[in-house]
Scaffold this active site. Structure first.
Site, PDB file in Angstrom:
ATOM      1  N   LYS A   1      -2.060  -2.941  -5.236  1.00  0.00           N
ATOM      2  CA  LYS A   1      -0.691  -2.464  -5.451  1.00  0.00           C
ATOM      3  C   LYS A   1      -0.670  -0.953  -5.627  1.00  0.00           C
ATOM      4  CE  LYS A   1       3.321  -3.794  -8.281  1.00  0.00           C
ATOM      5  NZ  LYS A   1       3.741  -4.719  -9.360  1.00  0.00           N
TER       6      LYS A   1
ATOM      7  N   CYS B   1       5.364  -6.383  -4.730  1.00  0.00           N
ATOM      8  CA  CYS B   1       6.489  -6.249  -5.648  1.00  0.00           C
ATOM      9  C   CYS B   1       7.100  -4.847  -5.660  1.00  0.00           C
ATOM     10  CB  CYS B   1       6.063  -6.686  -7.047  1.00  0.00           C
ATOM     11  SG  CYS B   1       7.470  -7.082  -8.130  1.00  0.00           S
TER      12      CYS B   1
ATOM     13  N   GLU C   1       3.190 -13.089  -6.298  1.00  0.00           N
ATOM     14  CA  GLU C   1       2.452 -12.099  -7.081  1.00  0.00           C
ATOM     15  C   GLU C   1       1.928 -12.759  -8.355  1.00  0.00           C
ATOM     16  OE1 GLU C   1       3.122  -7.632  -9.003  1.00  0.00           O
ATOM     17  OE2 GLU C   1       4.828  -8.989  -8.829  1.00  0.00           O
TER      18      GLU C   1
END
Length: 365
Positions: A197, A238, A123
């Protein structure tokens, strides 16, 4: 509650509650009998002509496992390849963007030289991880080329090496919005998918860590699953890994593997990083791969590291510590069917009690 099924008289005898003599007095054993099940008082079994009525028994057919996923889960597709090597590139990240791009390319080449057909990056690998840095390092991915040197490199190296790349994530600029975005490139260097995300990292643990991605970033709105030369891959970034619904949705769409580039920190990393990976893998009986930046104790945000590959039984197949590393491990998709046979969860879910609704698929029907 009432359910009806059919069974032979021999299977009824095998219940062990009646003797053969009791049955032979009343039944021709070559027949098949209709069985009605009533859930009421614990009455045991009562014999009626052509019927057996029993108390607390409930058949699996009434559990409606196929209705636990809405729309129904997609059968696991046959992958284009059964076994292959994956490379996880745990990279050090600096404030020098050009250096980060060159450094990432070097690691990708190393992974490919070691046999990797799929390479995963961390990331935010081209930029420091901070709200101050995201606007400065953001790229216009749709414009490409000079407007996005990071993805231009990923496209070029995927094409040159004939590998699939799940390109970690970088800050993306689209109009007046910023996103934390992962790009997937195929062996021709084509952009196959782009995942923004979905769950932004907004946490506050007093005295340990406070971070609000939402100060600068916008949340993505679309789950991302992509068919590649190495199978069907779901993408999360994440904090997305904390939300089991997303992983379950990917499994219901037929994913073989979920990739999570991520940068857990020194507070949550030791407790949750491996735990969450193993949970997502074992719950959904698929592979989970993660890739973190290497740890830099001098940076404003200190990553935990420990990039990992987890198998469909929750087993850690490969991992590392916190320094830079290129981890190579094998994925064997034949284990997916094996584990799903060992533990046939898909046939044991209680669609009569709960459902996971894939809103995107449902609305597209």
């Amino acid at each position: 509650m009432r359910a009806i099924f059919t069974c032979s008289s021999s299977s009824v005898k095998n219940l062990g509650l009646f003797s053969t003599t009791q049955f032979s007095d009343s039944f021709n054993f070559s027949r098949r009998f209709k069985v009605e099940i009533f859930q009421k008082n614990n009455l045991g079994f009562c014999l009626k002509k052509k019927k057996i009525i029993c108390g607390p028994v409930r058949m699996a057919s009434t559990f409606k496992p196929e209705q636990a996923r809405v729309p129904p889960a997609v059968p696991l597709p046959t992958p284009p390849i059964t076994k292959f090597k994956i490379g996880l590139c745990q990279l050090s990240v600096t404030a020098d963007k050009e250096r980060n791009i060159v450094h990432a390319r070097t690691a990708i080449v190393e992974a490919a030289e070691k046999g990797a057909k799929l390479v995963l990056l961390p990331e935010i690998w081209n930029s420091p991880y901070s709200n101050d840095s995201f606007p400065v390092y953001a790229e216009d991915i749709e414009a490409g080329k000079d407007a996005s040197p990071s993805t231009a490199m990923l496209s070029e190296v995927a094409r040159t090496l004939k590998i699939t790349i799940v390109g970690g994530s970088i800050p993306e600029r689209c109009g007046d919005k910023l996103y934390n975005t992962c790009c997937v490139f195929d062996t021709d260097g084509k952009l196959k998918a782009k995942h923004r995300k979905i769950h932004l990292f907004d946490i506050d643990i007093p005295g340990q860590i406070t971070f609000k991605e939402s100060k600068t970033l916008t949340a993505g709105e679309t789950p991302t699953i992509v068919d590649t030369e190495v199978g069907r891959i779901g993408i999360g970034i994440c904090y997305d890994i904390r939300f089991q619904e997303l992983a379950t949705l990917y499994a219901a769409r037929g994913a073989h593997l979920i990739c999570y580039p991520g940068a857990f920190n020194m507070t949550t990393g030791p407790l949750h990083w491996e735990l969450l990976q193993r949970a997502r893998a074992v719950d959904n009986q698929l592979y989970v791969a993660t890739c973190s930046p290497a740890r830099d104790v001098g940076s404003g945000y200190v990553a935990w590291g420990h990039s990992t590959l987890v198998g469909p039984f929750g087993e850690v197949l490969a991992t590392t510590e916190h320094d830079e590393a290129v981890i190579i491990s094998e994925i064997d998709y034949s284990l997916l069917e094996l584990r799903r046979t060992n533990l046939p969860l898909q046939n044991q879910r209680r669609g009569d009690l709960y459902q996971l609704v894939d809103v995107q698929r449902l609305n597209s029907q």
